[in-house]
Design a protein around this motif. Structure first.
Motif, PDB file in Angstrom:
ATOM      1  N   SER A  22       6.728 -74.756  -8.092  1.00 24.87           N
ATOM      2  CA  SER A  22       6.801 -76.084  -7.470  1.00 24.87           C
ATOM      3  C   SER A  22       5.409 -76.645  -7.235  1.00 24.87           C
ATOM      4  O   SER A  22       4.429 -75.893  -7.137  1.00 24.87           O
ATOM      5  N   GLY A  23       5.333 -77.943  -7.132  1.00 20.65           N
ATOM      6  CA  GLY A  23       4.140 -78.630  -6.634  1.00 20.65           C
ATOM      7  C   GLY A  23       2.844 -78.247  -7.346  1.00 20.65           C
ATOM      8  O   GLY A  23       2.744 -78.306  -8.582  1.00 20.65           O
ATOM      9  N   ILE A  24       1.859 -77.863  -6.570  1.00 22.30           N
ATOM     10  CA  ILE A  24       0.530 -77.540  -7.115  1.00 22.30           C
ATOM     11  C   ILE A  24       0.635 -76.337  -8.051  1.00 22.30           C
ATOM     12  O   ILE A  24      -0.008 -76.295  -9.111  1.00 22.30           O
ATOM     13  N   ASN A  88      -1.559 -69.205  -4.580  1.00 18.89           N
ATOM     14  CA  ASN A  88      -1.167 -70.572  -4.245  1.00 18.89           C
ATOM     15  C   ASN A  88       0.018 -70.654  -3.288  1.00 18.89           C
ATOM     16  O   ASN A  88       0.132 -71.618  -2.536  1.00 18.89           O
ATOM     17  N   TYR A 152      -0.882 -73.754  10.988  1.00 22.89           N
ATOM     18  CA  TYR A 152      -1.264 -73.997   9.587  1.00 22.89           C
ATOM     19  C   TYR A 152      -2.791 -73.972   9.434  1.00 22.89           C
ATOM     20  O   TYR A 152      -3.326 -73.329   8.524  1.00 22.89           O
ATOM     21  N   LYS A 156      -5.135 -71.392   7.123  1.00 22.45           N
ATOM     22  CA  LYS A 156      -5.999 -71.843   6.025  1.00 22.45           C
ATOM     23  C   LYS A 156      -7.463 -71.507   6.304  1.00 22.45           C
ATOM     24  O   LYS A 156      -8.238 -71.238   5.390  1.00 22.45           O
ATOM     25  N   PRO A 181      -7.460 -78.725  -0.910  1.00 26.43           N
ATOM     26  CA  PRO A 181      -6.923 -80.074  -1.124  1.00 26.43           C
ATOM     27  C   PRO A 181      -6.671 -80.814   0.189  1.00 26.43           C
ATOM     28  O   PRO A 181      -6.354 -80.204   1.214  1.00 26.43           O
ATOM     29  N   PRO A 187       6.764 -81.305  -3.178  1.00 25.89           N
ATOM     30  CA  PRO A 187       7.939 -81.079  -2.332  1.00 25.89           C
ATOM     31  C   PRO A 187       7.585 -80.564  -0.931  1.00 25.89           C
ATOM     32  O   PRO A 187       8.350 -80.747   0.012  1.00 25.89           O
ATOM     33  N   PHE A 188       6.414 -79.948  -0.794  1.00 29.05           N
ATOM     34  CA  PHE A 188       5.901 -79.489   0.507  1.00 29.05           C
ATOM     35  C   PHE A 188       5.799 -80.681   1.479  1.00 29.05           C
ATOM     36  O   PHE A 188       6.211 -80.612   2.631  1.00 29.05           O
TER      37      PHE A 188
HETATM   38  N1  NAD Z   1       0.889 -80.377  -0.652  1.00 25.18           N
HETATM   39  C1  NAD Z   1      -0.170 -80.500   0.130  1.00 25.18           C
HETATM   40  O1  NAD Z   1      -0.412 -81.546   0.755  1.00 25.18           O
HETATM   41  C2  NAD Z   1      -1.149 -79.367   0.258  1.00 25.18           C
HETATM   42  C3  NAD Z   1      -2.431 -79.650   0.737  1.00 25.18           C
HETATM   43  C4  NAD Z   1      -3.347 -78.627   0.862  1.00 25.18           C
HETATM   44  C5  NAD Z   1      -2.998 -77.340   0.505  1.00 25.18           C
HETATM   45  N2  NAD Z   1      -1.743 -77.093   0.051  1.00 25.18           N
HETATM   46  C6  NAD Z   1      -1.431 -75.713  -0.279  1.00 25.18           C
HETATM   47  O2  NAD Z   1      -1.101 -75.641  -1.644  1.00 25.18           O
HETATM   48  C7  NAD Z   1      -0.182 -74.563  -1.855  1.00 25.18           C
HETATM   49  C8  NAD Z   1       1.015 -75.060  -2.637  1.00 25.18           C
HETATM   50  O3  NAD Z   1       1.591 -76.131  -1.912  1.00 25.18           O
HETATM   51  P1  NAD Z   1       2.629 -77.151  -2.570  1.00 25.18           P
HETATM   52  O4  NAD Z   1       2.394 -78.440  -1.880  1.00 25.18           O
HETATM   53  O5  NAD Z   1       2.579 -77.089  -4.039  1.00 25.18           O
HETATM   54  O6  NAD Z   1       3.981 -76.503  -2.003  1.00 25.18           O
HETATM   55  P2  NAD Z   1       5.484 -76.423  -2.599  1.00 25.18           P
HETATM   56  O7  NAD Z   1       6.336 -76.238  -1.401  1.00 25.18           O
HETATM   57  O8  NAD Z   1       5.740 -77.545  -3.523  1.00 25.18           O
HETATM   58  O9  NAD Z   1       5.439 -75.057  -3.442  1.00 25.18           O
HETATM   59  C9  NAD Z   1       5.231 -73.820  -2.822  1.00 25.18           C
HETATM   60  C10 NAD Z   1       5.848 -72.741  -3.697  1.00 25.18           C
HETATM   61  O10 NAD Z   1       5.591 -71.486  -3.039  1.00 25.18           O
HETATM   62  C11 NAD Z   1       6.764 -70.701  -3.154  1.00 25.18           C
HETATM   63  N3  NAD Z   1       6.815 -69.706  -2.079  1.00 25.18           N
HETATM   64  C12 NAD Z   1       6.965 -69.918  -0.748  1.00 25.18           C
HETATM   65  N4  NAD Z   1       7.027 -68.740  -0.106  1.00 25.18           N
HETATM   66  C13 NAD Z   1       6.907 -67.773  -1.046  1.00 25.18           C
HETATM   67  C14 NAD Z   1       6.915 -66.350  -1.008  1.00 25.18           C
HETATM   68  N5  NAD Z   1       7.076 -65.683   0.150  1.00 25.18           N
HETATM   69  N6  NAD Z   1       6.764 -65.680  -2.164  1.00 25.18           N
HETATM   70  C15 NAD Z   1       6.628 -66.326  -3.348  1.00 25.18           C
HETATM   71  N7  NAD Z   1       6.628 -67.673  -3.445  1.00 25.18           N
HETATM   72  C16 NAD Z   1       6.765 -68.386  -2.300  1.00 25.18           C
HETATM   73  C17 NAD Z   1       7.919 -71.699  -3.049  1.00 25.18           C
HETATM   74  O11 NAD Z   1       9.127 -71.165  -3.565  1.00 25.18           O
HETATM   75  C18 NAD Z   1       7.367 -72.872  -3.848  1.00 25.18           C
HETATM   76  O12 NAD Z   1       7.724 -72.770  -5.217  1.00 25.18           O
HETATM   77  C19 NAD Z   1       0.142 -74.009  -0.464  1.00 25.18           C
HETATM   78  O13 NAD Z   1      -0.662 -72.881  -0.220  1.00 25.18           O
HETATM   79  C20 NAD Z   1      -0.245 -75.138   0.460  1.00 25.18           C
HETATM   80  O14 NAD Z   1      -0.598 -74.687   1.737  1.00 25.18           O
HETATM   81  C21 NAD Z   1      -0.809 -78.060  -0.100  1.00 25.18           C
END
Ligand code: NAD
Length: 252
Positions: A22-24, A88, A152, A156, A181, A187-188
């Motif tokens: 998902s996502g990033i 990630n 959170y 981080k 980022p 989806p987060f």
């Molecule tokens: N979206 C943002 O605004 C943002 C900003 C800064 C940092 N981040 C960081 O980027 C990373 C990815 O975020 P995103 O926005 O793509 O999130 P997301 O929710 O879209 O995707 C996260 C993925 O992690 C997986 N996941 C969660 N728990 C897990 C586990 N225990 N084992 C294996 N997989 C697991 C989920 O199934 C999902 O596919 C995270 O570390 C988040 O903290 C996100």
């Protein structure tokens, strides 16, 4: 998937991306595959992981819970080589210290912090053998305080500290960097809006946009491009770096 036959190629390298479904993480899997890397996409969500891998060359989906040592070791045991690890997978939590229950705090520490330790430790022998590159996904939340994000931001901050620590321990054997980022459209973020602001989503979305001086959210593909660069041979001199990509948030 960005096709680029010139710079930032990753041909012949194998990458494992946690939270790849998902996502990033998803954008990163596509970007690294486009750069020529073989990908191992590790997630709790195996269905989504598998459909993503099916559409990419030389990609494998694996079930991995990054909080469970046996789950991580089962994946590690099947790998004979690894050049790139992208830590990630992560989850969010909203609340100031008074509104973070101990169980929620523990959960966040497990998924966002202990996972980086467990996954990195399990894959370290392979990464040392290849003089590999680790990219941890931190956040601006590790660099500045953000209201209502006590747990959170704590997690981080720890991801940034682990990055520096590994870079100091293994300056010649590994490259370890952290990407921080700002708010990214994934989806987060949609999950956060649905859970906490269902009745005022668009108003809150505007507030999220405004956190970045550029006035918009980042795109997952923009984060994935930076991850690709950091993993590439062009970034050979980079280790221990904490790289903001945040529309100007932390410059202010
Ligand atoms: N979206 C943002 O605004 C943002 C900003 C800064 C940092 N981040 C960081 O980027 C990373 C990815 O975020 P995103 O926005 O793509 O999130 P997301 O929710 O879209 O995707 C996260 C993925 O992690 C997986 N996941 C969660 N728990 C897990 C586990 N225990 N084992 C294996 N997989 C697991 C989920 O199934 C999902 O596919 C995270 O570390 C988040 O903290 C996100």
């Amino acid at each position: 998937m960005t096709e680029n036959k010139g710079a930032f190629r990753l041909d012949g390298k194998r990458a494992l991306v946690t939270g790849g479904a998902s996502g990033i993480g998803e954008a990163t899997c596509k970007e690294l595959a486009g750069a020529g890397a073989a990908g191992v996409f590790a997630d709790l969500n195996l269905d989504k992981d598998q459909s993503l891998a099916a559409g990419l060359p030389d990609a494998t989906a694996v079930l991995m819970d990054v909080t469970k040592l046996d789950s991580i070791e089962a994946v590690a045991a099947k790998l004979d080589r690894l050049d790139i690890l992208v830590n990630n997978a992560g989850i969010a939590h909203v609340g100031d210290i008074a509104h973070v229950e101990p169980d929620d705090f523990d959960k966040l520490m497990e998924v966002n912090v202990k996972s980086v330790y467990l996954v990195t430790r399990a894959l370290l022998p392979l990464l040392l053998k290849s003089r590999g590159s680790i990219v941890n996904i931190g956040s601006v939340a590790g660099q500045v305080g953000i209201k209502q994000r006590f747990a959170y931001c704590t997690t981080k901050g720890a991801v940034l500290a682990m990055t520096r620590q590994l870079a100091v321990e293994y300056p010649k054997e590994l490259r370890v960097n952290c990407i921080c980022p700002g708010t990214v459209q994934t989806p987060f973020v949609e999950g956060y809006l649905d859970k906490y602001h269902a009745h005022e989503k668009e108003k809150m979305r505007e507030q999220l946009n405004a956190r970045q001086p550029m006035g918009r959210l980042g795109k997952p593909e923009e984060i994935a491009s930076l991850i690709r660069y950091v993993c590439s041979d062009e970034a050979e001199f980079m280790t221990g770096s904490l790289l903001p990509i945040d529309g100007g948030w932390t410059a202010a």
